[in-house]
Design an enzyme around this catalytic site. Structure first.
Site, PDB file in Angstrom:
ATOM      1  N   ASP A  24      -6.422  -0.071   0.449  1.00 38.53           N
ATOM      2  CA  ASP A  24      -6.201  -0.480   1.850  1.00 38.53           C
ATOM      3  C   ASP A  24      -7.226   0.031   2.861  1.00 38.53           C
ATOM      4  O   ASP A  24      -6.866   0.392   3.992  1.00 38.53           O
ATOM      5  CB  ASP A  24      -4.794  -0.067   2.310  1.00 38.53           C
ATOM      6  CG  ASP A  24      -3.691  -0.748   1.520  1.00 38.53           C
ATOM      7  OD1 ASP A  24      -4.006  -1.521   0.597  1.00 38.53           O
ATOM      8  OD2 ASP A  24      -2.514  -0.517   1.832  1.00 38.53           O
ATOM      9  N   LYS A 129      -1.597  -7.078  -1.359  1.00 38.92           N
ATOM     10  CA  LYS A 129      -0.302  -6.537  -1.783  1.00 38.92           C
ATOM     11  C   LYS A 129       0.689  -6.579  -0.612  1.00 38.92           C
ATOM     12  O   LYS A 129       0.413  -6.060   0.467  1.00 38.92           O
ATOM     13  CB  LYS A 129      -0.456  -5.127  -2.338  1.00 38.92           C
ATOM     14  CG  LYS A 129      -1.010  -4.103  -1.374  1.00 38.92           C
ATOM     15  CD  LYS A 129      -1.108  -2.760  -2.087  1.00 38.92           C
ATOM     16  CE  LYS A 129      -1.432  -1.612  -1.189  1.00 38.92           C
ATOM     17  NZ  LYS A 129      -0.671  -1.469   0.031  1.00 38.92           N
ATOM     18  N   CYS A 162       0.643   4.278   1.104  1.00 36.65           N
ATOM     19  CA  CYS A 162       0.234   3.308   0.072  1.00 36.65           C
ATOM     20  C   CYS A 162      -0.470   3.956  -1.112  1.00 36.65           C
ATOM     21  O   CYS A 162      -0.350   3.473  -2.241  1.00 36.65           O
ATOM     22  CB  CYS A 162      -0.618   2.222   0.705  1.00 36.65           C
ATOM     23  SG  CYS A 162       0.368   1.176   1.805  1.00 36.65           S
TER      24      CYS A 162
HETATM   25  C1  C5J Z   1      -0.839   2.134   4.088  1.00 34.62           C
HETATM   26  C2  C5J Z   1       0.794   2.009   5.849  1.00 34.62           C
HETATM   27  N1  C5J Z   1      -1.880   1.501   3.582  1.00 34.62           N
HETATM   28  N2  C5J Z   1       0.704   3.285   6.147  1.00 34.62           N
HETATM   29  N3  C5J Z   1      -0.027   1.433   4.946  1.00 34.62           N
HETATM   30  O1  C5J Z   1      -0.644   3.302   3.827  1.00 34.62           O
HETATM   31  O2  C5J Z   1       1.614   1.313   6.395  1.00 34.62           O
END
Ligand code: C5J
Length: 229
Positions: A24, A129, A162
């Site tokens: 991400d 995702k 994530c």
């Molecule tokens: C991720 C989030 N990528 N914190 N998303 O950690 O919502």
């Protein structure tokens, strides 16, 4: 290959059966003016890991190691976004709303792209995702199995959300996971520290941790391998 300084004990892996998984690193979480900042977070914390991530990615690519990128992303019609996820909390902008970089967490929008420094190359796996974990509703496990992958080295954001979820999902599917501590970050440093401790506790109950400073010299000693180029 062995990373002697990995915690809680040395981590062994072979390049041909290991994927580098980058979670991400999308503009909306990392860049000023994006979704992360609108939530009141200091994105400079996350930006600080970009050079270390880039250094590892470049060496990994040079060795033809398999690379996986993920984006937290939903379909434009939000059919893959549970209403509970969209409703949660009291943010100024919700998933699907229009922000400074297009619709929040919607596939294909400008803010949903991986940052330029780490942008996927043709041939690398890029996964949209809908959940926090990289394995939920993505087909990633099947693709890794086809590629003969047994070990995963993780980088990306955010550590306790994530990244941790993806490492736990990977652990339950039988992968040997390692997190690069200086290549992951949280908007909340205390959460990162706790997540890192949790993962390697109890004899690597979720997986191992190491630094890019441990990994890069080990990779430098390797010949390139062609399997994933
Ligand atoms: C991720 C989030 N990528 N914190 N998303 O950690 O919502």
């Amino acid at each position: 290959m062995q990373l002697d300084h990995a915690q809680p004990f040395p981590y062994n892996f072979e390049l041909k059966s290991t994927a580098l998984v980058i979670i991400d690193m999308q503009r909306d979480f990392i860049e000023p003016g994006g979704f992360g900042e609108t939530l009141g977070n200091d994105v400079a914390l996350l930006q600080a890991i970009v050079p270390a991530c880039k250094a590892v990615l470049e060496v990994w690519r040079g060795l033809c190691g398999l690379v996986v990128h993920t984006r937290e992303a939903h379909r434009a019609d939000l059919t893959d976004c549970p209403p509970a996820k969209r409703r949660r909390g009291n943010p100024a902008l919700r998933i699907g709303d229009v922000g400074a970089m297009g619709r929040i967490l919607i596939a294909g929008e400008p803010g949903n792209q991986i940052i330029a420094e780490l942008a996927p190359l043709p041939g690398e796996i890029a996964v949209d995702k809908p959940g926090k974990g990289a394995f939920y509703a993505t087909g990633l496990h099947e693709r890794l199995q086809q590629a003969g992958i047994t070990h995963l080295i993780f980088m990306g954001v955010t550590t306790e959300v994530c990244v941790q979820t993806s490492m736990r999902e990977a652990n339950d599917r039988g992968y040997e996971g390692l997190l690069l501590e200086d290549c992951t970050e949280s908007y909340f440093p205390q959460f990162k520290a706790a997540a890192v401790e949790m993962m390697r506790a109890q004899g690597a109950i979720v997986g191992w941790t190491a630094t890019s400073g441990d990994l890069l010299p080990a990779l430098a000693a390797l010949p390139a391998q062609s399997q994933h180029c």
